[in-house]
Design an enzyme around this catalytic site. Structure first.
Site, PDB file in Angstrom:
ATOM      1  N   CYS A 245     -26.039  19.084 -37.970  1.00 34.74           N
ATOM      2  CA  CYS A 245     -26.084  18.412 -36.745  1.00 34.74           C
ATOM      3  C   CYS A 245     -26.849  19.214 -35.502  1.00 34.74           C
ATOM      4  O   CYS A 245     -27.194  18.332 -34.615  1.00 34.74           O
ATOM      5  CB  CYS A 245     -24.451  19.031 -36.134  1.00 34.74           C
ATOM      6  SG  CYS A 245     -22.981  18.255 -37.137  1.00 34.74           S
TER       7      CYS A 245
ATOM      8  N   CYS B 140     -23.251  19.555 -32.807  1.00 35.68           N
ATOM      9  CA  CYS B 140     -21.827  19.500 -33.392  1.00 35.68           C
ATOM     10  C   CYS B 140     -20.862  19.468 -32.317  1.00 35.68           C
ATOM     11  O   CYS B 140     -20.909  19.580 -31.324  1.00 35.68           O
ATOM     12  CB  CYS B 140     -21.741  20.717 -34.246  1.00 35.68           C
ATOM     13  SG  CYS B 140     -20.456  20.482 -35.642  1.00 35.68           S
ATOM     14  N   ASP B 141     -19.418  19.143 -32.943  1.00 34.45           N
ATOM     15  CA  ASP B 141     -18.403  18.437 -32.183  1.00 34.45           C
ATOM     16  C   ASP B 141     -18.142  19.282 -30.712  1.00 34.45           C
ATOM     17  O   ASP B 141     -17.956  18.601 -29.665  1.00 34.45           O
ATOM     18  CB  ASP B 141     -17.216  18.706 -32.944  1.00 34.45           C
ATOM     19  CG  ASP B 141     -17.202  17.593 -34.028  1.00 34.45           C
ATOM     20  OD1 ASP B 141     -18.285  16.905 -34.524  1.00 34.45           O
ATOM     21  OD2 ASP B 141     -15.984  17.684 -34.788  1.00 34.45           O
ATOM     22  N   LYS B 142     -18.077  20.657 -30.903  1.00 38.40           N
ATOM     23  CA  LYS B 142     -17.666  21.319 -29.707  1.00 38.40           C
ATOM     24  C   LYS B 142     -18.720  21.701 -28.676  1.00 38.40           C
ATOM     25  O   LYS B 142     -18.314  22.057 -27.821  1.00 38.40           O
ATOM     26  CB  LYS B 142     -17.025  22.688 -30.195  1.00 38.40           C
ATOM     27  CG  LYS B 142     -16.026  22.537 -30.981  1.00 38.40           C
ATOM     28  CD  LYS B 142     -14.883  21.727 -30.717  1.00 38.40           C
ATOM     29  CE  LYS B 142     -13.923  21.376 -31.767  1.00 38.40           C
ATOM     30  NZ  LYS B 142     -14.369  20.625 -32.940  1.00 38.40           N
TER      31      LYS B 142
ATOM     32  N   SER C 137      -9.758  16.151 -37.760  1.00 37.71           N
ATOM     33  CA  SER C 137     -11.177  15.622 -37.595  1.00 37.71           C
ATOM     34  C   SER C 137     -11.262  14.338 -37.031  1.00 37.71           C
ATOM     35  O   SER C 137     -10.581  13.685 -37.292  1.00 37.71           O
ATOM     36  CB  SER C 137     -11.673  16.075 -38.935  1.00 37.71           C
ATOM     37  OG  SER C 137     -12.906  15.324 -38.943  1.00 37.71           O
TER      38      SER C 137
END
Length: 561
Positions: free
Chosen positions: A50, A123-125, A473
């Site tokens: 990512c 990435c996600d956060k 997720s």
């Protein structure tokens, strides 16, 4: 250039001679001390695909800032790989990293008196962490998404990392052999970029584009394509202009912007995590956004995009079909988007969308026509009941029947649950309870992708429910309910459920219920004792002490004093 630059505190006057001396060592010259100092929050990391291409983007951001008349100062931010930590103790650090990222960006920018910041994450956060920091500081800011990964390919099918998670369940159920499992592993992630479906990273990048904190079309670009680097440099120019004109996050991140984001998240079939993160950002900035707002918007916005995890396509396909602006234009035309909302460019949403076609291209079915949606209503339902008096989030896309009543199968951790699924101990009609995985109880609210993927892989996706005070997720689909609040650790009813209790999930009635009398629940509550904290020192101990309920976004700086 504005005379009220924050950086004047470190660049102007004879008393700042030592400050300027140090700045000269990092590249400042005589003519640079009157320029805005612009932070480049660089999320580069080889921890995860990512973020592994972000360093090149950060360099393009530096070049753009210099060309626009600013002085860049680059600093690093961390990331956790949700995909790699998934199903392990390390996943407890994932949501925690959101607040660590926010704290680090705020600390660097305020500590160095920066005039603005461009944050680059993958990435996600990374996305909500950066936006929380921007909301706190209220200095001109823009977010650049590192870009989505391109799909992998095997046996004529597109793959994502979720394909690999589901393959584990298929393998344990005897549906695929060792060679197929290994082939999927080898082909699922072909290069740089965030997980390719409309999972959490792509959902949040899309939300920020809609909210006006990222440039149009930037949220669906592939990480490895040249247009992503070009968009990064353009973002730097836009940011320096915003510094000159003092266009601030709190002018952009209004109630209308949040409503716009929720509408598009529903339309693209986005992640449950968007609920948690938007609540956190709104909480930070003081915008009144609640779980009930998500339910209200869900009921009037159709799912227009046929995207993974429950659909057929990945985010690069959405980009080719017109991207987020195409979806926004359709919503705007049907009165479901606020066109007067401001963006970081100084333009309104309506102005940005003026030249976007009213309808998606005819030769594709990634974005459906308004009259032929994937679902007539949004896919993220807010459920309440005696199991979740503050609320819970259900993802109801890809399920044949959004209702189930069945016996509780109770697990005190994700690991126990996954072991039972892979051992074939879960039956059709069961309702799985995974508890003590909430913000405080986990701590860190782990994502349950491994169990849900195992359920799908075993062919039980339409016949088994799963409820947790943890998260899911963005790659999860099926009849799943997460973010149950209050969580078990603070005495929530989910902690009182016993093996075999009758449980009802009813997304149509928006109900989450344990079918036990109030008298029985009261007796159980009287006998319940809070477990000892799993961590008493360090990052997780501190997080468990500070974090709020998931219904408030699981923020760590609420009601500190």
């Amino acid at each position: 250039m504005s005379e009220n630059l924050r950086s004047r505190a470190v660049t102007q006057g004879s008393q700042r001679t030592p400050n300027r001396a140090m700045l000269r060592a990092v590249g400042f010259g005589d003519d640079d001390f009157n320029k805005p100092i612009v932070g480049v929050a660089n999320g580069f990391s080889t921890i995860t695909p990512c973020n592994m291409g972000i360093n090149d983007l950060a360099k393009r951001a530096e070049a753009g800032i210099k060309s626009a008349g600013g002085m860049p100062q680059m600093f690093g931010t961390i990331t956790i790989s949700d995909g790699i930590s998934m199903g392990t103790e390390g996943m407890k650090y994932s949501l925690v990293s959101r607040d660590v990222i926010a704290d680090s960006i705020e600390t660097a920018c305020n500590g160095q008196s920066m005039d603005g910041v461009i944050a680059i994450g993958g990435c996600d956060k990374n996305m909500p962490g950066a936006m929380i920091a921007m909301a706190r500081m209220n200095i001109p800011a823009i977010f650049v998404y590192g870009g989505t990964i391109k799909p992998g390919h095997y046996n004529g099918e597109d793959l994502t990392v979720v394909s690999a998670f589901e393959a584990v369940g298929q393998h344990s159920a005897g549906k695929i052999d060792d060679n197929t499992l290994l082939a999927i592993e080898r082909n699922a992630c072909p290069g740089a970029g965030s997980c390719g479906g409309m999972f959490t990273a792509n959902t949040m990048s899309s939300a920020f584009e809609v909210m006006g904190m990222s440039l149009p079309y930037s949220s669906t670009m592939a990480a490895e394509d040249a247009e992503k680097a070009d968009s990064t440099e353009k973002s730097a120019f836009v940011l320096v202009n915003a510094i000159r004109n003092q266009i601030l996050p709190r002018q952009i991140l209004t109630r209308k912007a949040f409503e716009n984001a929720v509408s598009v998240i529903m339309a693209v079939g986005g992640s449950t995590n968007a609920v948690l993160h938007l609540l956190a950002i709104a909480n930070t900035i003081g915008v009144d956004l609640t779980l009930d707002d998500f339910e209200t918007i869900r009921q009037r916005v159709p799912v227009l995009c046929d995207l993974k995890p429950s659909g057929r396509y990945v985010t690069v396909n959405l980009h080719q079909a017109g991207g987020i602006p195409q979806v926004m234009k359709m919503l705007l035309n049907h009165g479901l988007l606020h066109g007067d909302a401001l963006t970081i460019s100084g333009q309104t949403i309506a102005e940005i969308l003026a030249d976007v076609p009213d309808e998606p291209p005819a030769n594709q079915d990634v974005i459906r026509s308004w009259d032929n949606p994937v679902y007539k209503e949004g896919h993220l339902a807010i459920l309440k009941g005696n199991l979740a008096s503050e609320g819970a989030v259900a993802k109801i896309s890809g399920v044949k029947n959004p209702q189930i009543t069945g016996p509780a199968r109770v697990f005190e951790s994700e690991e126990e649950c996954l072991e039972a699924i892979l051992a074939g101990k879960i039956n059709a009609g069961d309702v799985i309870i995974v508890r003590y995985e909430g913000p405080r109880g986990g701590p860190g609210m782990r994502e349950m992708l491994a169990p849900t993927s195992a359920i799908i892989g075993a062919g039980l996706g339409d016949s088994v429910g799963l409820i947790t005070d943890g998260r899911f997720s963005g790659g999860t689909y099926g009849l799943v309910v997460g973010h149950v609040a209050p969580e078990a650790y603070v005495g929530g009813t989910i902690g009182l459920v016993e093996e075999g209790d009758s449980i009802t999930i009813d997304a149509k009635k928006k109900l989450l219920q344990v079918n036990v009398s109030e008298e029985e629940l009261s007796q159980r509550r009287a006998n319940w004792k809070a477990p000892e904290p799993r961590y008493q020192r360090g990052v997780l101990g501190k997080y468990a002490k500070l974090v709020s309920s998931s219904s408030l976004g699981a923020v760590t700086d609420l009601n500190l004093f």
